[in-house]
Design an enzyme around this catalytic site. Sequence first.
Site, PDB file in Angstrom:
ATOM      1  N   THR A 159      10.863 -17.222  32.850  1.00 37.79           N
ATOM      2  CA  THR A 159      11.445 -18.775  32.706  1.00 37.79           C
ATOM      3  C   THR A 159      12.515 -19.038  31.727  1.00 37.79           C
ATOM      4  O   THR A 159      12.417 -20.199  31.240  1.00 37.79           O
ATOM      5  CB  THR A 159      10.030 -19.453  32.398  1.00 37.79           C
ATOM      6  OG1 THR A 159       9.597 -19.090  31.264  1.00 37.79           O
ATOM      7  CG2 THR A 159       8.981 -19.299  33.519  1.00 37.79           C
ATOM      8  N   GLU A 160      13.389 -17.986  31.489  1.00 35.86           N
ATOM      9  CA  GLU A 160      14.503 -18.379  30.325  1.00 35.86           C
ATOM     10  C   GLU A 160      15.190 -19.599  30.746  1.00 35.86           C
ATOM     11  O   GLU A 160      15.232 -20.739  30.085  1.00 35.86           O
ATOM     12  CB  GLU A 160      15.603 -17.327  30.284  1.00 35.86           C
ATOM     13  CG  GLU A 160      15.014 -16.360  29.650  1.00 35.86           C
ATOM     14  CD  GLU A 160      14.427 -14.999  30.602  1.00 35.86           C
ATOM     15  OE1 GLU A 160      14.518 -14.027  30.090  1.00 35.86           O
ATOM     16  OE2 GLU A 160      13.871 -15.471  31.748  1.00 35.86           O
ATOM     17  N   HIS A 168       9.843  -6.472  22.792  1.00 37.66           N
ATOM     18  CA  HIS A 168       9.448  -7.947  22.861  1.00 37.66           C
ATOM     19  C   HIS A 168       8.446  -8.399  22.090  1.00 37.66           C
ATOM     20  O   HIS A 168       7.608  -9.065  22.400  1.00 37.66           O
ATOM     21  CB  HIS A 168       9.317  -8.191  24.275  1.00 37.66           C
ATOM     22  CG  HIS A 168      10.444  -8.099  25.267  1.00 37.66           C
ATOM     23  ND1 HIS A 168      11.794  -8.860  25.308  1.00 37.66           N
ATOM     24  CD2 HIS A 168      10.733  -7.174  26.386  1.00 37.66           C
ATOM     25  CE1 HIS A 168      12.599  -8.385  26.390  1.00 37.66           C
ATOM     26  NE2 HIS A 168      12.026  -7.350  26.810  1.00 37.66           N
ATOM     27  N   TYR A 172      12.688 -10.729  41.955  1.00 33.50           N
ATOM     28  CA  TYR A 172      12.712 -11.675  40.731  1.00 33.50           C
ATOM     29  C   TYR A 172      13.206 -12.973  41.394  1.00 33.50           C
ATOM     30  O   TYR A 172      14.542 -13.444  41.672  1.00 33.50           O
ATOM     31  CB  TYR A 172      13.996 -10.997  40.006  1.00 33.50           C
ATOM     32  CG  TYR A 172      13.225  -9.822  38.902  1.00 33.50           C
ATOM     33  CD1 TYR A 172      12.577  -8.899  39.291  1.00 33.50           C
ATOM     34  CD2 TYR A 172      13.705  -9.859  37.710  1.00 33.50           C
ATOM     35  CE1 TYR A 172      11.946  -8.246  38.502  1.00 33.50           C
ATOM     36  CE2 TYR A 172      13.040  -9.270  36.644  1.00 33.50           C
ATOM     37  CZ  TYR A 172      12.027  -8.281  36.987  1.00 33.50           C
ATOM     38  OH  TYR A 172      11.778  -7.500  36.103  1.00 33.50           O
ATOM     39  N   ARG A 209       8.700 -17.637  27.528  1.00 37.30           N
ATOM     40  CA  ARG A 209      10.058 -18.468  27.378  1.00 37.30           C
ATOM     41  C   ARG A 209       9.981 -20.100  27.500  1.00 37.30           C
ATOM     42  O   ARG A 209      10.551 -20.737  26.524  1.00 37.30           O
ATOM     43  CB  ARG A 209      10.964 -17.944  28.351  1.00 37.30           C
ATOM     44  CG  ARG A 209      11.701 -16.652  27.924  1.00 37.30           C
ATOM     45  CD  ARG A 209      10.843 -15.670  27.605  1.00 37.30           C
ATOM     46  NE  ARG A 209      11.382 -14.343  27.393  1.00 37.30           N
ATOM     47  CZ  ARG A 209      11.750 -13.301  28.115  1.00 37.30           C
ATOM     48  NH1 ARG A 209      11.026 -13.315  29.345  1.00 37.30           N
ATOM     49  NH2 ARG A 209      11.991 -12.243  27.771  1.00 37.30           N
ATOM     50  N   ASP A 259       6.102 -12.516  24.058  1.00 38.29           N
ATOM     51  CA  ASP A 259       7.573 -12.060  24.114  1.00 38.29           C
ATOM     52  C   ASP A 259       8.053 -12.678  22.924  1.00 38.29           C
ATOM     53  O   ASP A 259       7.381 -13.122  21.844  1.00 38.29           O
ATOM     54  CB  ASP A 259       8.150 -12.707  25.209  1.00 38.29           C
ATOM     55  CG  ASP A 259       9.205 -11.684  25.930  1.00 38.29           C
ATOM     56  OD1 ASP A 259       9.982 -11.130  25.093  1.00 38.29           O
ATOM     57  OD2 ASP A 259       8.933 -11.006  27.053  1.00 38.29           O
ATOM     58  N   GLU A 272      12.344  -2.610  27.783  1.00 38.90           N
ATOM     59  CA  GLU A 272      13.427  -3.087  27.139  1.00 38.90           C
ATOM     60  C   GLU A 272      12.997  -2.992  25.390  1.00 38.90           C
ATOM     61  O   GLU A 272      13.059  -4.007  24.598  1.00 38.90           O
ATOM     62  CB  GLU A 272      13.806  -4.391  27.389  1.00 38.90           C
ATOM     63  CG  GLU A 272      14.312  -4.522  28.629  1.00 38.90           C
ATOM     64  CD  GLU A 272      14.665  -5.963  29.142  1.00 38.90           C
ATOM     65  OE1 GLU A 272      15.546  -6.263  30.140  1.00 38.90           O
ATOM     66  OE2 GLU A 272      13.930  -7.070  28.728  1.00 38.90           O
TER      67      GLU A 272
END
Length: 766
Positions: A476-477, A271, A425, A169, A198, A334
């Site tokens: 790290t968005e 991803h 997290y 990210r 990703d 995901e």
Amino acid sequence: MNANIFFKFVIFLCFISCTKPQPPVKPYIIPIPNELTMQEGVFLLDENVSLLADAKHVAVAEFFNDYLNEKLGYTLLTEDSNAKKTIRFTLDPTIENDEGYALTVDTSQIIIKAKTAKGAFYGFQTLRQLLPPALENNTFNHDKIAIQNIEIKDAPRFSYRGMHLDVSRHMFSVDFIKKYIDLLSQLKMNTFHWHLTDDQGWRIEIKQYPKLQEVAAFRDETLIGHYNDTPQKFDGKSYGGFYTQEEVKKVVAYASKRFITVIPEIEMPGHAQAAIAAYPNLGCTGKNVKVATKWGVFEDIYCPKEETFTFLENVLDEVMPLFPGKYIHIGGDEAPKTRWKACEYCQELIKREDLKDEHGLQSYFIARMEKYINSKGKSIIGWDEILEGGLAPNATVMSWRGMNGAIEAAKSGHNVIMTPTSHAYFDYYQSDNEDEPLAIGGFLPLKKVYYFNPIPKELTESEAKFVLGAQGNVWTEYIPTAEKVEYMAFPRVIAMAEVNWSNPRKKDYEDFTYRLSHFHKRLDAQNVNYANHLYEIEGEVTKRNDNIMVFDLQTVIRNKTIRYTTDETSPTLQSEKYTGYLPIEGSTVLKAAVFDDNEKLGRDFTIVYKNHKAVGASITLEPKAHKVYAGSGKAGLVNGVSGSDTRYGDKEWLGFWGKDVTITIDLEKPTKISSVSTRFYNANGQWIYAPKEIGISYVNEQDGRTLHQINQIPQTDATLVPHAFQIEEIVTQHIEIHIPNYGTIPDGMQGAGNKAWTFLDEIVVK
């Protein structure tokens, strides 16, 4: 005084200051050792000390000598075994744990005993904490260092002690990656999980596939602000980059010298949008897609065709030689099945392989890649979604969606690494302060990390042995710079280090924070931009046994004073001193801060209390709030304090996952009311949805009628969704509120197919 006499005087002062050692550093060791005994006296370290090492510990002794040379400008003698003072790294095969060590400091010698070089290195890291922090930035100006005489015996609780960093990210320099690794090594962490690919960027050079560098490594622009902002905004600037294989080798070698294993993560089957942007044939549609410019989960995932497996095997053939450790992380999380459901080839493959459904197809995908990775002498780690459809035979599970995945895997005899969102997290908020930098959401304070127990209570003693340890994650968005990585990771990574290393019977948060306040000096010397919340106040509104509502304030740091105001001004040294529960008289804005005798030490803490008719009322809640988002408990719904306008993870919001909620409020006597209101958090990017309707029931004590009302809640993009029942003035004692869950998250949205979360704030009765 003439110039000659003045010069001699300056030389004399310098001689006194430079030759007299500073007092020894007190042993506030982190992680706390298993056994520590202080002794009288000190060892004086100077350049006349000899450094000796058994053959297996020579590399560690050289590391220590290089450290001293860098910090002090000299190295120790390495040949004189008859020297009056020595530091010895000694092989001791009787130490049971391969990573254990014994450290003895007395007036004439320092001895570090260990079974392995890794244990000797951890002994050095403990010794390092007995040296002055000023060494870390080369500002120590004495010739001798006084080291406290001490006896330490120590070994880690868990074999896996990890930290993660997402560079997809946002990307960070090789120099910063090395700094990050060095900081982990000081905390006796032994694993660096490097998230390299990703949807938003591919970050490792693969020579056979140049478009991964040319296309997949760059996105057209990046989301500005939060995903939930309406409308979403973008910066319009190309962003990207990648690490060359030579740079990767340098990072791995740097880590290896510090006994840290680097685990690469190459995401599959989900991803994968960045890779598919470079090579569209890897997807099910074959259509061109862009490298993702915002965060979340995307439907374009690897299609399980032969050419996809060939691509991934070729990629791994270049990746695996770069990383000598045991593990390759393959993600597995995901992965929406939308494309697979519509893919003719995927459906034929499901039938041909006699798979149950698309989850079975994911299991087939993971098992096939595991077989290939195993054939190269490596093992896989995957996020807990790899359990869906059946777990690959030799896989290690990294449990992130809570404890259930870990429990299932351990009971099946699979190794587990604990990294649940609730405790691990570090992209979540760590303070209630409104001026905290933007984060993805959630709330994970230092104290909660510290009290994490990686062993689920549902496991037997034999099953618990499959829990290898725990890991902190830094996604790290919302972390674009190295400085913010440090802010979000430290000091929570320090708490995680102690979780992984130290005996849980030593858990004492007050003692930990006291040691941490001293460790901060080392972080300062190393220019680490850590978050210092030690001097912040934890506070809430509670009801005492005598039914009086009070402010309850606490701070963890010893021997400090809390001062407060109730006139909306910032507290000063002249403000009232908090001495215990503070009774509340009507609506109040309380501000408080921590002080010592001379100054304010932390930021202001504020509680806005708004009195209403249900404050302090008896309340029942069915079901209970989810344990991860339990806030202040059910009493927090009627304590006069509203939740944050910008985040849902504080003490006042209560979260419920996929459940209808029924709330009953007992006002304790018939009371005239005219309205009942509350509000919902609505952050679809985090799977949080305001309900579609809300119901209320009450008995009108004036005529005995039971009244019901159901209101529709308009669907909106707004983050906060308030709702009020306007009631013709009636007298009632009991109010029942029913809140149906939104239901299943629709296709095309983040978390599609999962039940939505409901987040509920203060219930205000007027």
